[in-house]
Design an enzyme around this catalytic site. Structure first.
Site, PDB file in Angstrom:
ATOM      1  N   ASP A 189       0.873  -1.155   0.000  1.00  0.00           N
ATOM      2  CA  ASP A 189       0.000   0.000   0.000  1.00  0.00           C
ATOM      3  C   ASP A 189       0.924   1.223   0.000  1.00  0.00           C
ATOM      4  OD1 ASP A 189      -2.256   1.721   0.816  1.00  0.00           O
ATOM      5  OD2 ASP A 189      -1.216   1.741   2.737  1.00  0.00           O
ATOM      6  N   LYS A 190       0.455   2.328  -0.509  1.00  0.00           N
ATOM      7  CA  LYS A 190       1.345   3.498  -0.549  1.00  0.00           C
ATOM      8  C   LYS A 190       1.275   4.319   0.735  1.00  0.00           C
ATOM      9  CE  LYS A 190       0.267   7.334  -2.756  1.00  0.00           C
ATOM     10  NZ  LYS A 190       0.365   8.444  -1.805  1.00  0.00           N
ATOM     11  N   THR A 191       0.106   4.946   0.938  1.00  0.00           N
ATOM     12  CA  THR A 191      -0.003   5.928   2.008  1.00  0.00           C
ATOM     13  C   THR A 191       0.097   5.279   3.377  1.00  0.00           C
ATOM     14  OG1 THR A 191      -1.548   6.960   0.507  1.00  0.00           O
ATOM     15  CG2 THR A 191      -1.325   7.942   2.690  1.00  0.00           C
TER      16      THR A 191
ATOM     17  N   THR B 257      -2.562   1.507  -4.566  1.00  0.00           N
ATOM     18  CA  THR B 257      -2.974   2.671  -3.804  1.00  0.00           C
ATOM     19  C   THR B 257      -4.324   3.220  -4.228  1.00  0.00           C
ATOM     20  OG1 THR B 257      -2.356   4.931  -3.177  1.00  0.00           O
ATOM     21  CG2 THR B 257      -1.635   4.181  -5.335  1.00  0.00           C
ATOM     22  N   GLY B 258      -4.976   3.836  -3.269  1.00  0.00           N
ATOM     23  CA  GLY B 258      -6.238   4.501  -3.554  1.00  0.00           C
ATOM     24  C   GLY B 258      -5.996   5.910  -4.083  1.00  0.00           C
TER      25      GLY B 258
ATOM     26  N   LYS C 127      -8.783  -3.719  -3.968  1.00  0.00           N
ATOM     27  CA  LYS C 127      -7.481  -4.138  -3.436  1.00  0.00           C
ATOM     28  C   LYS C 127      -7.489  -5.643  -3.202  1.00  0.00           C
ATOM     29  CE  LYS C 127      -5.473  -0.025  -1.364  1.00  0.00           C
ATOM     30  NZ  LYS C 127      -4.589   0.504  -0.341  1.00  0.00           N
TER      31      LYS C 127
ATOM     32  N   ASP D 206      -1.590  -0.441   5.963  1.00  0.00           N
ATOM     33  CA  ASP D 206      -1.801   0.207   7.255  1.00  0.00           C
ATOM     34  C   ASP D 206      -3.250   0.607   7.485  1.00  0.00           C
ATOM     35  OD1 ASP D 206      -1.814   2.247   5.258  1.00  0.00           O
ATOM     36  OD2 ASP D 206      -1.577   3.719   6.858  1.00  0.00           O
TER      37      ASP D 206
ATOM     38  N   ASP E 221      -7.138  -1.353   3.572  1.00  0.00           N
ATOM     39  CA  ASP E 221      -6.253  -2.479   3.241  1.00  0.00           C
ATOM     40  C   ASP E 221      -6.732  -3.789   3.859  1.00  0.00           C
ATOM     41  OD1 ASP E 221      -4.372  -0.835   1.868  1.00  0.00           O
ATOM     42  OD2 ASP E 221      -3.650  -0.140   3.823  1.00  0.00           O
TER      43      ASP E 221
HETATM   44  P1  ADP Z   1      -3.461   4.113   0.093  1.00  0.00           P
HETATM   45  O1  ADP Z   1      -4.238   3.044  -0.528  1.00  0.00           O
HETATM   46  O2  ADP Z   1      -2.290   4.555  -0.712  1.00  0.00           O
HETATM   47  O3  ADP Z   1      -3.062   3.834   1.521  1.00  0.00           O
HETATM   48  P2  ADP Z   1      -5.352   5.941   1.231  1.00  0.00           P
HETATM   49  O4  ADP Z   1      -5.531   5.035   2.401  1.00  0.00           O
HETATM   50  O5  ADP Z   1      -4.812   7.301   1.487  1.00  0.00           O
HETATM   51  O6  ADP Z   1      -4.449   5.336   0.120  1.00  0.00           O
HETATM   52  O7  ADP Z   1      -6.772   6.080   0.575  1.00  0.00           O
HETATM   53  C1  ADP Z   1      -6.948   6.240  -0.786  1.00  0.00           C
HETATM   54  C2  ADP Z   1      -7.619   7.502  -1.155  1.00  0.00           C
HETATM   55  O8  ADP Z   1      -8.855   7.617  -0.515  1.00  0.00           O
HETATM   56  C3  ADP Z   1      -6.868   8.749  -0.807  1.00  0.00           C
HETATM   57  O9  ADP Z   1      -5.888   9.072  -1.737  1.00  0.00           O
HETATM   58  C4  ADP Z   1      -7.982   9.766  -0.802  1.00  0.00           C
HETATM   59  O10 ADP Z   1      -8.239  10.159  -2.106  1.00  0.00           O
HETATM   60  C5  ADP Z   1      -9.163   8.972  -0.297  1.00  0.00           C
HETATM   61  N1  ADP Z   1      -9.395   9.176   1.132  1.00  0.00           N
HETATM   62  C6  ADP Z   1      -9.250   8.268   2.109  1.00  0.00           C
HETATM   63  N2  ADP Z   1      -9.551   8.781   3.311  1.00  0.00           N
HETATM   64  C7  ADP Z   1      -9.871  10.069   3.098  1.00  0.00           C
HETATM   65  C8  ADP Z   1     -10.254  11.155   3.940  1.00  0.00           C
HETATM   66  N3  ADP Z   1     -10.364  11.039   5.270  1.00  0.00           N
HETATM   67  N4  ADP Z   1     -10.511  12.331   3.343  1.00  0.00           N
HETATM   68  C9  ADP Z   1     -10.399  12.473   2.033  1.00  0.00           C
HETATM   69  N5  ADP Z   1     -10.034  11.503   1.211  1.00  0.00           N
HETATM   70  C10 ADP Z   1      -9.778  10.317   1.705  1.00  0.00           C
HETATM   71 MG    MG Z   2      -2.644   3.264   3.489  1.00  0.00          MG
END
Ligand code: ADP
Ligand code: MG
Length: 682
Positions: free
Chosen positions: A377-379, A527-528, A555, A574, A578
């Protein structure tokens, strides 16, 4: 950073622990002394019995006809036989007691094992010998019985000692705590025993002392060595408001700490609890070893009986036939098998816990060696989740930038996501107030919505438009989509503003990907977030590919797709979004600083939130598995040679005595124990 992840890890341990509470695992009799608090006492008991029996063995040897013939002397007096009988009875009862007791508890547990074998063997030898004294034709083998019991006692003592040394890893965690604490009470500093320390008390920790409880620094500053708990070898600086954990070692400074977790509530005791339950939960390999041990017990009883029948019918000599049977049963005791796997498990779980790898599912951990693909996952996983607001853009005249921020922040205040933290931090920085929010809703992997000032606010990423089959709005040129995460703010369905945030890639992410590629494992980003950021991060880290704008259920589907192609997949993540993918993956790995949901679904938790620990976990999983197999092969394989020798296939050229059989059996266990002890995490 570190104190943050410790806090969350502590959180996760509670859950992990619970997950292990309900399945009532019956402990195998073979590894009973590993978890036994009184193991030290038992160990010494075996040694005492050994010495006493050894002293009684000397006159038995001198009185034995066979020994007299060998050495060439004769001791004859009336009642010599009865003296021999008395001495041997003592050894059988006193030295054989632990084995006979063991047999009864094995029978009670319906888990027939080595104690039963040993007890059967010595009882057969004893009863037969007694019968010869009272007129049965044949030679007694009291001296063989005595030496056999001596060796079994000594062997047992040796094994228990090596097992105990090996499981010390866990005890050394407990030993991290000091006995006394300096506590401030009524403006005085007094020393009290650690167990009397209570929550919320203020304690003083002097330079070089161990930290007795979890707490928050009130005053002072110091560097603290947490290496025994997190594997982090560099001392971590602790100043006011930072968290310290019980068991770490204070450096040169003196600090005053408010206790937040003493005794059972401390991070350390939770780790100990988790390690203990992970050690008693059985993996597939362990179940295999148990099965082999059970079969070996049956085989040795059957082969023992067959040996007796064969020699008795061909040679017609009952004492020779009985001696062979006893030797077979003693030699083929599955003791090494009983120690082979549990010992590796005990060591590997505690070593990994000390390096910040919390293993919740041992089978998944052992399967880590088969991984061909890892999806990250990225974020929050490859990036820190630091999310600082970069730009706030108003898209209409109705709402100004600050209002956009206020609406967005108000809608976000109930969200745990990094994006929410970033937006709220910006609001705080600008010293703007929050509004009232109602009807908060979290759309996993998409965004949030809430009613603020009677308006419906939506703050979400591009996935919101994808989910609702809407056209994605055009994004202003000024935004660098390679770096910035874009959040759209909709007020009553009307696109009113954009907030962008920037995150930082973790320092160790590139190194982690490099190490995994060296292991021939493909790495993908999932990633989202938007495509441009995904591409930028994946390229920067040298990954094999990326998937962007992925919704939570997608995912999971992606993981499944890889699995359908025959890949063995690990998912590292995280977030809440996920969790389905973590559950789907062959090995689910949660980042310690992430959400509880992720940690609860995962098989392994990386306490230090360091992606490089993934590589470490895999190589340690491989090392652990290798040790298990080596031990299994050794413990089972030795019997292939030993049992035929014991049965007398080389007779008359070579015959294994019962005592020699016992020596071999004990040695094989000691070899297995030493091999387990060599397990290391590089
Ligand atoms: P990843 O999959 O890389 O971990 P995130 O967990 O950040 O990505 O979630 C994917 C996307 O969902 C984010 O890039 C955002 O666009 C959206 N998102 C998730 N939670 C929120 C939030 N609390 N407010 C706004 N956008 C959100
Ligand atoms: Mg994440």
């Amino acid at each position: 950073m570190n104190h943050l992840s410790n806090r969350t890890a502590e959180h996760h341990i509670k859950k992990a622990h619970r997950a292990h509470d309900h399945p009532h695992q019956k402990e195998q009799s073979n590894d009973h002394y590993m978890h036994d608090k009184h193991a030290g006492h038992h160990t010494q008991d075996f040694l005492k019995r050994f010495w006493i029996c050894l002293v009684f063995t000397i006159p038995i040897l001198l009185l034995s006809q066979m020994i007299q013939q060998w050495i060439g002397f004769e001791i004859k007096f009336t009642g010599a036989n009865y003296l021999l009988l008395a001495l041997s009875t003592f050894i059988y009862v006193y030295g054989g007691m632990p084995f006979i007791k063991g047999m009864f508890s094995e029978i009670k547990d319906k888990a027939i094992g080595m104690m039963t074998l040993v007890a059967l063997a010595i009882t057969v030898a004893f009863v037969y010998s007694v019968a010869t004294i009272f007129g049965l034709k044949g030679m007694n083998f009291f001296w063989e019985l005595a030496t056999l019991i001596d060796i079994m006692l000594l062997g047992h003592w040796l094994e228990m000692k090596s097992v105990m040394v090996a499981s010390k890893a866990l005890q050394s965690l407990v030993a991290l705590l000091p006995n006394f604490v300096h506590v401030k009470r009524n403006n005085e500093t007094v020393d009290i025993p650690l167990q009397d320390l209570k929550h919320d008390e203020t304690i003083l920790i002097k330079p070089g002392e161990k930290i007795p409880a979890d707490g928050i620094v009130l005053d002072g500053a110091s560097y603290v060595n947490e290496s025994m708990l997190t594997g982090e070898s560099v001392p971590v600086e602790k100043t006011k408001d930072e968290k310290v954990i019980a068991g770490s070692v204070n450096g040169d400074g003196s600090i005053t700490v408010k206790v937040t977790g003493a005794g059972k509530d401390s991070y350390l005791s939770k780790v100990i609890g988790l390690v203990q339950s992970a050690q008693s939960a059985k993996s597939n390999t362990q179940n295999l070893a148990d099965k082999v041990a059970k079969w070996l017990t049956y085989i040795s009883i059957v082969v023992g009986a067959a040996t007796f029948i064969y020699w008795f019918s061909t040679e017609g000599n009952i004492s020779f036939a009985l001696e062979r049977m006893v030797t077979v049963m003693v030699t083929s005791c599955p003791h090494a098998l009983g120690v082979a796997i549990p010992l590796v498990v005990a060591l590997s779980t505690s070593i990994s816990a000390m390096h910040g790898l919390l293993i919740r599912n041992r089978t998944a951990f052992e399967n880590a060696r088969k991984l061909t693909t890892i999806i990250f996952d990225k974020t929050g996983t490859l990036t820190k989740g630091s999310h600082e607001v970069q730009k706030i853009i108003a898209l209409s005249d109705k709402f100004k930038e600050d209002e956009i921020l206020q609406f967005a922040a108000t809608a976000q205040q109930n969200s745990e996501h990094h994006i929410a933290h970033g937006i709220l931090a910006k609001l705080k920085e600008k010293k703007l107030p929050l509004y009232q929010s109602e009807n908060f809703q979290y759309m996993k992997g998409i965004g949030v919505s809430a009613t603020v000032k009677n308006k419906r606010i939506i703050a979400a990423g591009p996935n919101y438009f994808k989910q609702n089959n809407l056209q994605l709005p055009s994004i202003p040129q000024s935004i660098d989509q390679n770096i910035e995460t874009v959040i759209f703010v909709l007020i009553d369905k009307e696109l009113s503003g954009i907030i962008t945030l920037a995150d930082q890639v973790r320092e160790t992410s590139a190194g982690a990907i490099l190490q995994l590629k060296k292991m021939n494992i493909k790495c993908f980003l999932l990633t989202g977030d938007n495509e441009k950021i995904a591409a930028a991060v994946a390229n920067k880290l040298g990954m094999d590919g990326y998937f962007s704008n992925v919704l939570p259920d997608e995912k999971q589907i992606k993981v499944k797709e890889f699995q359908n192609k025959g890949e063995v997949v690990a998912m590292t993540g995280d977030g809440v979004n996920d969790a389905p993918a973590l559950a789907q993956a062959d090995v689910g790995i949660a980042i310690g600083s992430g959400t509880d949901v992720a940690a609860e679904t995962a098989d392994i938790i990386l306490v230090n939130s360091d992606p490089e620990d993934v590589a470490q976990m895999i190589s340690f999983g491989k090392a652990t598995y290798k040790k298990m197999i080596q031990n299994l092969v050794w413990a089972a394989g030795y019997n292939i040679v030993a049992i035929p020798l014991a049965a007398g296939v080389l007779y008359p050229r070579f015959l294994l005595s019962p005592a020699m059989g016992a020596v071999l059996m004990s040695l094989s266990t000691v070899v297995v124990a030493i091999n387990a002890k060599l397990l290391k995490l590089q």
